[in-house]
Enzyme design. Structure first.
Site, PDB file in Angstrom:
ATOM      1  N   ARG A   2      44.931  48.044  37.461  1.00  0.00           N
ATOM      2  CA  ARG A   2      44.495  49.417  37.731  1.00  0.00           C
ATOM      3  C   ARG A   2      45.063  50.245  38.683  1.00  0.00           C
ATOM      4  NH1 ARG A   2      40.419  48.703  40.419  1.00  0.00           N
ATOM      5  NH2 ARG A   2      40.887  46.060  40.779  1.00  0.00           N
ATOM      6  N   ARG A  44      47.443  38.605  31.950  1.00  0.00           N
ATOM      7  CA  ARG A  44      45.969  38.722  32.169  1.00  0.00           C
ATOM      8  C   ARG A  44      45.378  38.035  30.535  1.00  0.00           C
ATOM      9  NH1 ARG A  44      41.203  40.905  35.538  1.00  0.00           N
ATOM     10  NH2 ARG A  44      42.611  42.094  36.938  1.00  0.00           N
ATOM     11  N   ASN A  48      31.713  24.608  45.203  1.00  0.00           N
ATOM     12  CA  ASN A  48      30.721  25.451  46.075  1.00  0.00           C
ATOM     13  C   ASN A  48      29.339  24.968  44.878  1.00  0.00           C
ATOM     14  OD1 ASN A  48      33.147  26.509  46.966  1.00  0.00           O
ATOM     15  ND2 ASN A  48      33.381  27.630  44.798  1.00  0.00           N
TER      16      ASN A  48
HETATM   17  C1  OXD Z   1      38.877  43.224  38.644  1.00  0.00           C
HETATM   18  C2  OXD Z   1      38.881  43.296  37.629  1.00  0.00           C
HETATM   19  O1  OXD Z   1      39.890  44.604  39.408  1.00  0.00           O
HETATM   20  O2  OXD Z   1      37.416  42.952  36.527  1.00  0.00           O
HETATM   21  O3  OXD Z   1      38.334  43.775  39.577  1.00  0.00           O
HETATM   22  O4  OXD Z   1      40.095  43.694  37.237  1.00  0.00           O
END
Ligand code: OXD
Ligand code: MN
Length: 594
Positions: free
Chosen positions: A70, A377, A504
Site C-alpha cells: 500500500r 501475499r 495466546n
Molecule cells: C494491512 C493489510 O496492511 O491487511 O493491514 O494488508
C-alpha cells in the site's frame, strides 16, 4: 449492456468516456467466466497456472517491482473542507482529486477491456451489507475480487431490485508508474478512484478503500462502526462461544491469532477456535442493545513469508487449493515457496521479480536476495479455513463480548490488562502504538501511534472518530469490555518472554472469563490484570519470575509514555474529545502515585 439502474448506467458511461476501453464486460461470477478469464491471463503472462495436481485451482502472479505494498503517501481523503479529513490523513479537495486522477485515467484503457464487477461487502441482502461496483482493466483484480467479496449476478440483481445506492469504485492500471499513482477517496460522493497500481491493498477496492475508509465515514453518518479488526469465536468446554473483535497494527499476527490452534493443555480442556474474519469488522448495535459484528469480506489477503505449519497450520491447510499467490518464489515443479515457509529451502526457482533465483544470492550491496517479497501475499477463499465459523453468512453476524487492542511494546504494556470502563477503553485504543520491526519502513524500535489500528484507514477526522466511539459506548447495554494485550514484551536480554501463537489462548480464556464474570482481577494504575495463578498455564513452563515481569508496571516507562501520548494528542487540537483529556489526566495521576 444497459441496465435498469439509471445511476449505474450513467456512471459507467462517464467512466468509459474518460478511460476509453475497447470493450466493457459485465462480470457475473460464474465458474465458466473464471476459467475464461484465467485462460486469457495465462496467454498474456499476467498469471501462471500452478501445478494442478499438487495445488488445484491455484495461480501465480507478480506485481510490478515498484508496486508491492500500500502506498500511504499517495492515498488521499478528498473532502470539501480539510478539517473533515483531519490531521492524520492526506487531503485534497474533490475537485483537485478528480482533475489530477482524470489526467492519468484519460484514455488509459485504450486497447484494454473494462470489467464491471458488482460486489457486496457482507452477505447479500444483510442489513449490515453495502454494495459496490468496481470498474477495472485488470483480470487479476477481477479474480481477486471473486475471492475477497460476494460478487456477480446475484449482487447486480439486488442492486437493480432495490435501485439502491452503491459505492462507485474506479480502478485503472494506467502505466503502473509510481509517479502517476493515486488512491483517492471521496466520502461525500461515496466514490473511490484508484489509478496507477496493481497491488491488492490499492486496487481490491472493496477492502481497505471501501470496507474501512469509505465505510468508516458511512458508519459515522449512519450510526455504526467499520473497524480494522479480526473477529474470532472462543468455544469453551461447556460449548459457550464468546466472540472477540481485536485490532492490531499491521505485522502483529492478526491472521495467526484469528485461526489459532489451542495449546495441548487447553485443547484437552475442550477449547476450540472459530474464525469469523482476520482483518475487518463491521459492527452495529442490535435490538438487544448489544454490539454485533460481521466480517464484510469473503476471503483472506494474507502475508506469505513467515507463515508455516507451526505459526499457522489452519492457514497452510487453506492454501492447498483455489488460491492466488502474488510475489512468491516459483519452484521448478510449479509449486510455490517463501522465506519462513514449510519445507526446505528450494535449490532454485524464479524469484518474485521473475528472475532465476538460487539460495545464498546477494545483490550489489551484499544484501541477501529473497525468493519471495517480504510482503508477498495469498488470496484465498475464507471457507477454505478448516476452523471457519458456521455464522459467516448470518445476516446478524456474531455478538461481541470483548474488544481487544494490542501492539508490539518491548518494555511497556503488560501481557494483558482490562480497561476500567468503555471510556477508558476508548483511551486505551486511541493511544495504541507499536514499535517498528525490521520488516517495516522506518527506524527499528520507533513507536508509531496507531489508534485502533485505523491510522491509515480512517476516512474522516480521527477526533470525530474518537467521539463516535464514545457515543456508541453510551448506547450499548452492556458495552463489550475492552482489553489491551502485548505478546511482544522483552526481558533484559532483549528476548521475548511470552511464546505467543497457540499460547495466546491462555490470555483469551481469561478475557472471556472476565466478560462472563467468572474470574476476579487485580486493580492497578493502568487497569485490571489477572490475579496470580488465574491464567491457565497447563503444559507451559516459563522461567521463574517471567510472569511477574510480564505483568510489571514500570513507572519511568509509563511516564515516558504519557509524554509521548501528550505529543500525539496535540495533533488533534480542539478536535480531541474532552473525555480523552480527562482519561489522560486520570492516568497521569495514577502513575504519579506508583
Ligand atoms: C494491512 C493489510 O496492511 O491487511 O493491514 O494488508
Ligand atoms: Mn489489515
Amino acid at each position: 449492456m444497459n441496465r435498469k439502474h439509471k445511476g449505474l448506467n450513467k456512471w459507467i458511461k462517464e467512466c468509459a468516456t474518460l478511460c476509453q476501453p475497447d470493450k466493457i464486460v459485465w462480470i457475473n461470477g460464474s465458474e465458466e467466466e473464471k476459467n475464461q478469464l484465467e485462460k486469457e491471463a495465462f496467454k498474456t503472462g499476467e498469471l501462471i497456472q500452478l501445478n494442478q495436481k499438487k495445488m488445484p485451482g491455484c495461480v501465480y502472479h507478480n506485481t510490478a517491482v515498484n508496486d508491492v505494498a500500500r502506498t500511504e503517501k499517495l492515498t488521499f481523503i478528498c473532502t470539501k473542507n480539510k478539517r473533515d479529513a483531519g490531521p492524520t490523513n492526506n487531503w485534497m479537495t474533490p475537485k483537485e482529486g478528480y482533475n489530477k486522477a482524470a489526467e492519468i485515467f484519460k484514455g488509459s484503457m485504450k486497447g484494454r477491456t473494462m470489467y464491471v464487477i458488482p460486489f457486496s461487502m457482507g452477505p447479500v441482502g444483510s442489513p449490515f451489507s453495502k454494495i459496490g461496483v468496481e470498474l477495472t482493466d485488470s483480470i487479476y483484480v477481477v479474480l481477486n475480487m471473486r475471492i475477497m467479496t460476494r460478487m456477480g449476478k446475484e449482487v447486480l440483481d439486488r442492486l437493480e431490485k432495490t435501485n439502491g445506492d452503491f459505492t462507485k469504485c474506479l480502478h485503472g492500471k494506467a502505466e503502473l508508474d509510481i509517479n502517476r499513482r493515486l488512491i483517492l477517496h471521496f466520502p461525500e460522493d461515496n466514490t473511490i478512484w484508484s489509478v496507477g497500481s496493481g497491488y491488492g491493498g490499492n486496487v481490491l477496492l472493496g477492502k481497505k478503500c471501501l470496507a474501512l475508509r469509505i465505510a468508516s465515514a458511512l458508519g459515522k453518518k449512519e450510526g455504526w462502526m467499520a473497524e480494522h479488526m479480526l473477529i474470532m469465536g472462543i468455544e469453551d468446554p461447556s460449548g459457550y462461544i464468546g466472540y472477540i473483535a481485536a485490532a492490531f497494527p499491521s505485522a502483529c499476527g492478526k491472521t495467526n491469532l484469528a485461526m489459532l490452534i489451542p495449546p495441548e493443555g487447553l485443547k484437552r480442556k475442550g477449547y476450540r477456535i472459530w474464525t469469523v474474519g482476520d482483518d475487518i469488522a463491521w459492527m452495529r448495535i442490535d435490538s438487544d442493545g448489544k454490539l454485533w459484528a460481521i466480517n464484510p469480506e469473503n476471503g483472506l489477503f494474507g502475508v506469505g513469508p513467515g507463515t508455516n505449519a507451526k505459526t499457522n497450520l489452519n492457514m497452510m491447510e487453506a492454501l492447498k487449493k483455489d488460491t492466488i499467490f502474488t510475489n512468491v518464489l516459483l519452484k521448478p515443479d510449479k509449486t510455490v515457496w517463501w522465506e519462513g515457509g514449510d519445507g526446505s529451502q528450494p535449490r532454485s526457482g524464479m524469484d518474485w521479480q521473475g528472475r532465476p533465483w538460487k539460495p545464498g544470492q546477494v545483490d550489489e550491496h551484499g544484501q541477501p536476495v529473497t525468493g519471495a517479497h517480504p510482503n508477498a501475499r495469498f488470496t484465498v477463499p475464507i471457507k477454505n479455513v478448516p476452523c471457519i465459523t458456521n455464522r459467516l453468512d448470518h445476516h446478524h453476524g456474531v455478538p461481541i463480548s470483548a474488544i481487544v487492542f494490542g501492539g508490539r511494546r518491548a518494555k511497556l504494556a503488560p501481557l494483558v490488562y482490562e480497561s476500567f470502563d468503555w471510556q477508558h477503553g476508548v483511551f486505551v485504543g486511541a493511544t495504541m502504538a507499536s514499535e517498528r520491526t525490521a520488516a517495516q519502513f522506518g527506524k527499528v524500535g520507533e513507536v508509531r501511534r496507531d489508534p485502533m489500528a485505523m491510522l491509515p484507514f480512517c476516512g474522516y477526522n480521527m477526533g470525530d472518530y474518537f467521539k463516535h466511539w464514545l457515543k456508541k459506548g453510551k448506547k450499548m447495554s452492556p458495552a463489550p469490555k475492552v482489553f489491551h494485550v502485548n505478546w511482544f514484551k522483552k526481558d533484559e536480554n532483549d528476548k521475548f518472554m511470552w511464546p505467543g501463537f497457540s499460547d495466546n489462548l491462555r490470555v483469551l480464556e481469561w478475557i472471556i472469563d472476565r466478560c462472563r464474570d467468572q474470574v476476579s482481577a487485580k486493580k492497578t494504575a493502568i487497569g485490571y490484570i489477572p490475579n496470580e495463578g488465574d491464567l491457565d498455564m497447563t503444559g507451559l513452563k516459563l522461567p521463574k519470575g517471567t510472569m511477574k515481569k510480564l505483568f510489571a508496571i514500570n513507572k519511568a516507562a509509563w511516564r515516558d509514555e504519557l509524554v509521548s501520548i501528550a505529543e500525539f494528542f496535540k495533533k488533534f487540537g480542539q478536535d480531541l474529545p474532552k473525555e480523552l483529556r480527562a482519561e489522560y489526566k486520570a492516568l497521569e495521576k495514577r502513575i504519579a502515585k506508583l
